[in-house]
Design an enzyme around this catalytic site. Sequence first.
Site, PDB file in Angstrom:
ATOM      1  N   ASN A 210      62.028  18.129  50.932  1.00 50.99           N
ATOM      2  CA  ASN A 210      61.496  18.132  49.563  1.00 50.99           C
ATOM      3  C   ASN A 210      60.826  16.789  49.289  1.00 50.99           C
ATOM      4  O   ASN A 210      60.802  15.907  50.141  1.00 50.99           O
ATOM      5  CB  ASN A 210      62.603  18.456  48.549  1.00 50.99           C
ATOM      6  CG  ASN A 210      63.704  17.429  48.561  1.00 50.99           C
ATOM      7  OD1 ASN A 210      63.500  16.273  48.239  1.00 50.99           O
ATOM      8  ND2 ASN A 210      64.906  17.859  48.989  1.00 50.99           N
ATOM      9  N   ASP A 279      69.455  23.168  48.931  1.00 48.20           N
ATOM     10  CA  ASP A 279      70.418  24.207  48.535  1.00 48.20           C
ATOM     11  C   ASP A 279      70.627  25.202  49.671  1.00 48.20           C
ATOM     12  O   ASP A 279      71.661  25.871  49.739  1.00 48.20           O
ATOM     13  CB  ASP A 279      69.913  24.943  47.289  1.00 48.20           C
ATOM     14  CG  ASP A 279      70.009  24.061  46.049  1.00 48.20           C
ATOM     15  OD1 ASP A 279      71.012  23.333  45.931  1.00 48.20           O
ATOM     16  OD2 ASP A 279      69.076  24.074  45.221  1.00 48.20           O
ATOM     17  N   LYS A 289      60.411  24.559  70.244  1.00 45.33           N
ATOM     18  CA  LYS A 289      59.405  24.695  69.192  1.00 45.33           C
ATOM     19  C   LYS A 289      58.947  26.147  69.072  1.00 45.33           C
ATOM     20  O   LYS A 289      58.641  26.783  70.094  1.00 45.33           O
ATOM     21  CB  LYS A 289      58.223  23.777  69.537  1.00 45.33           C
ATOM     22  CG  LYS A 289      57.163  23.741  68.473  1.00 45.33           C
ATOM     23  CD  LYS A 289      55.996  22.865  68.905  1.00 45.33           C
ATOM     24  CE  LYS A 289      54.850  23.059  67.931  1.00 45.33           C
ATOM     25  NZ  LYS A 289      53.607  22.512  68.444  1.00 45.33           N
ATOM     26  N   ASP A 307      77.965  22.455  48.264  1.00 48.08           N
ATOM     27  CA  ASP A 307      77.574  21.665  47.090  1.00 48.08           C
ATOM     28  C   ASP A 307      78.422  20.398  47.025  1.00 48.08           C
ATOM     29  O   ASP A 307      79.619  20.436  46.698  1.00 48.08           O
ATOM     30  CB  ASP A 307      77.752  22.509  45.812  1.00 48.08           C
ATOM     31  CG  ASP A 307      77.030  21.879  44.641  1.00 48.08           C
ATOM     32  OD1 ASP A 307      77.165  20.649  44.447  1.00 48.08           O
ATOM     33  OD2 ASP A 307      76.319  22.613  43.928  1.00 48.08           O
ATOM     34  N   VAL A 309      78.319  17.527  45.099  1.00 43.78           N
ATOM     35  CA  VAL A 309      78.795  16.982  43.830  1.00 43.78           C
ATOM     36  C   VAL A 309      79.873  17.878  43.213  1.00 43.78           C
ATOM     37  O   VAL A 309      80.853  17.393  42.643  1.00 43.78           O
ATOM     38  CB  VAL A 309      77.604  16.713  42.866  1.00 43.78           C
ATOM     39  CG1 VAL A 309      77.049  17.968  42.238  1.00 43.78           C
ATOM     40  CG2 VAL A 309      77.979  15.707  41.799  1.00 43.78           C
ATOM     41  N   PHE A 324      72.679  14.785  38.873  1.00 50.62           N
ATOM     42  CA  PHE A 324      71.315  14.822  38.361  1.00 50.62           C
ATOM     43  C   PHE A 324      70.905  16.286  38.303  1.00 50.62           C
ATOM     44  O   PHE A 324      71.477  17.124  39.016  1.00 50.62           O
ATOM     45  CB  PHE A 324      70.360  14.061  39.283  1.00 50.62           C
ATOM     46  CG  PHE A 324      70.217  12.600  38.940  1.00 50.62           C
ATOM     47  CD1 PHE A 324      71.272  11.726  39.095  1.00 50.62           C
ATOM     48  CD2 PHE A 324      69.007  12.099  38.450  1.00 50.62           C
ATOM     49  CE1 PHE A 324      71.143  10.383  38.768  1.00 50.62           C
ATOM     50  CE2 PHE A 324      68.870  10.760  38.127  1.00 50.62           C
ATOM     51  CZ  PHE A 324      69.934   9.899  38.289  1.00 50.62           C
ATOM     52  N   LYS A 338      74.632  23.208  34.412  1.00 45.61           N
ATOM     53  CA  LYS A 338      75.122  22.584  35.661  1.00 45.61           C
ATOM     54  C   LYS A 338      76.296  21.647  35.378  1.00 45.61           C
ATOM     55  O   LYS A 338      77.230  21.548  36.176  1.00 45.61           O
ATOM     56  CB  LYS A 338      73.993  21.787  36.339  1.00 45.61           C
ATOM     57  CG  LYS A 338      73.087  22.666  37.184  1.00 45.61           C
ATOM     58  CD  LYS A 338      71.950  21.902  37.843  1.00 45.61           C
ATOM     59  CE  LYS A 338      71.002  22.887  38.512  1.00 45.61           C
ATOM     60  NZ  LYS A 338      69.709  22.321  38.859  1.00 45.61           N
ATOM     61  N   LYS A 342      79.478  22.810  37.513  1.00 45.90           N
ATOM     62  CA  LYS A 342      79.897  21.945  38.617  1.00 45.90           C
ATOM     63  C   LYS A 342      81.066  21.041  38.218  1.00 45.90           C
ATOM     64  O   LYS A 342      81.556  20.268  39.032  1.00 45.90           O
ATOM     65  CB  LYS A 342      78.703  21.102  39.098  1.00 45.90           C
ATOM     66  CG  LYS A 342      77.537  21.963  39.632  1.00 45.90           C
ATOM     67  CD  LYS A 342      76.517  21.140  40.404  1.00 45.90           C
ATOM     68  CE  LYS A 342      75.351  22.006  40.866  1.00 45.90           C
ATOM     69  NZ  LYS A 342      74.720  21.537  42.106  1.00 45.90           N
TER      70      LYS A 342
END
Length: 405
Positions: A210, A279, A289, A307, A309, A324, A338, A342
């Site tokens: 990302n 995720d 490859k 997950d 956190v 965050f 969240k 969480k």
Amino acid sequence: MRPLAGKQIVLGVTGSIAAYKSADLVRRLGDAGAEVRVVMTKSACEFITPLTLQTLSGHPVALDLLDADQESAMGHITLARWADWILVAPASADVIARLAQGRADDLLSALSLASESPLAIAPAMNNKMWSNQATIANLELLRSRGVQVLGPASGDQACGEQGEGRLLEPVDIVAELNQLLVPKKLQGRRVLITAGPTFEPIDPVRFIGNRSSGKMGFAVAQAAVEAGAEVTLIAGPVHLATPTSVNRIDVETAQVMYESVMMEIGGSDIFISCAAVADYRPIELMENKIKKIDHDSLSIELEPTRDIVADVAQQEDKPFVVGFAAETQDVSLYAQEKLQRKGLDMIAANQVGNGLGFSVDQNALEVFWENGSRALALTSKGQLARDLMTLIIEQYNAKNTTKTA
Ligand code: PMT
């Protein structure tokens, strides 16, 4: 907060080509609210006139150890007592050696020796002088006595060479001095932080990643150090320098980040999960490859990652947990969901996408906790991290007070 406001600073200027920057430094210290008295060595006067610094500081510049006029007004003992801080900038290699030896044969060295106030030096010299064993030993000795060394920076030097030894820019010297004056509210606390992206391998050359650069998380680590914490930073693959005094652990995948967090979490007082953790990850890692000619179209099956956190927040003896939330729409709604789901103590939500949040140098946050929220306006990630840290400290203290009450 203006930590320098009302502070009495003796600025020692020594013989270096960078002495011309002390004019800007005097102005910036004044803008930050400090009262400045300038002391110049003889060789500093070869580079910049006392009149310039007198005009900018609004006070006569002190030059000589034995000056009848000065001794009756601001002599070395009076100056030594007057100073809340002594700042030597630029600090030449010679003056660093003299301070290390405890010499007292000019005004600056004598008043530094006579003062019980803290001393900060901003070195400026040729890179070979900076890396010379003599200078290294002198600085080690000064550091061991509690002297703060600000910089130096590296880059082009006046002598035509390149390397470490440039005087920090005046704006950075003032910022560092400000930080030295900020109360250390996390002294003795351990803070664990994750930052950056994770890369989930598809085959030996490709991955799912990302756009996180790590800038936000690294700024949070810096802010935690500035607050006096002992900081461990678990970083995904990013190209950023480690903030001073931070213990950094580099990882690549969500799974290794998970394992590293679980290894480090014991004894942490605060956990801040700023990393953009994948995720999902490919179920299968191809050994070789993937060849284009073998496929008209291609599907990669993904499975959820663990997950991090949420699992930390489940622990019995959990630290204060800050997550965050990176959202492209309904930011506060999803963030609060969240926070609940969480089991977090606090969540910092940011709008991402279309040039916001990821990779850029500025950001804005909306922070939520059980009974409150605060919007932190768009600013540099460095400042934003400090503002966030102030909130975290407030809520961490509030929670601990209720726990022990
Ligand atoms: O790195 P920069 O370029 O400076 O960009 C900063 C940032 C936008 C990445 C940062 O401000 C940010 O928002 N980080 C969190 C990104 C994210 O993954 O948000 P999320 O809403 O998908 O996840 C919610 C929380 O769960 C986060 O605290 C995340 O770290 C955590 N999480 C997510 C998945 C997972 N497997 N484990 C986790 O711990």
